[in-house]
Design an enzyme around this catalytic site. Sequence first.
Site, short mmCIF file in Angstrom:
data_model
loop_
_atom_site.label_atom_id
_atom_site.label_comp_id
_atom_site.label_asym_id
_atom_site.label_seq_id
_atom_site.Cartn_x
_atom_site.Cartn_y
_atom_site.Cartn_z
N HIS A 124 0.86 -1.19 0.00
CA HIS A 124 0.00 0.00 0.00
C HIS A 124 0.89 1.23 0.00
CE1 HIS A 124 -3.98 -1.79 0.63
NE2 HIS A 124 -3.28 -2.78 1.16
N THR A 176 13.19 -10.16 2.81
CA THR A 176 13.08 -8.81 2.27
C THR A 176 14.00 -8.58 1.07
OG1 THR A 176 14.78 -8.00 3.79
CG2 THR A 176 12.48 -7.87 4.54
N LYS A 177 14.98 -9.49 0.87
CA LYS A 177 15.95 -9.36 -0.23
C LYS A 177 16.07 -10.67 -0.97
CE LYS A 177 18.99 -7.18 2.74
NZ LYS A 177 20.29 -6.85 3.20
N LYS A 194 23.70 -20.45 5.58
CA LYS A 194 24.46 -21.59 5.11
C LYS A 194 24.24 -21.74 3.61
CE LYS A 194 25.11 -26.49 6.21
NZ LYS A 194 24.61 -27.63 7.00
#
Length: 196
Positions: A124, A176-177, A194
Amino acid sequence: MDNESVRQKFKGNPKLKKFVDWLIMNQVETRPRWYVRMVASLYQHRGRHSVIHRSVRMDTPPYRKFQLGDYSVIESFACINNAVGDVIIGDHTRVGLHNTIIGPVTIGSHVNLAQGITVTALNHNFADSEKRIDEQGVSTTPVVIEDDVWIGANAVVLPGVRIGNHSVIAAGAVVTKDVPPHSIVAGVPAKVIKKI
């Protein structure tokens, strides 16, 4: 006439677009109207031997693509929403109990999503402090989950993320990445812990 030329025609005529959107989508519930859902099997592409459990909420209007590959399963109480972008799911993939997938999202083949996962390409808008957030619309950035990925329970995959093949996302992680191929990630925000 292909879908893109139809979209361009609607962009040029906002009143027609608003009217057709009103016909297709319930504006309060923000989901396709009952009569659209009744004919969903005519415009959704479901592969051979694929299963969508009856309790799944399929918010899939006909103006976007929904595709489920061969031998793939969407388990009970999941929610699939392609109203703002296509949702494409590959072969031999399992979408677990209570998952929410909001397009545009592409999920590869041989992917396992455990329970309670959210995969969303939608955000949003909120930058204008003079307007309410619900007046500012939404933006989307596609999410891609490549082949042979396992995502643990209650993980969240946020807009714009690409998860590389043969990767594992730990339970409860917030991704988030981008995740490189052959990686295990965990944490909030998720980090590579890992290489596989």
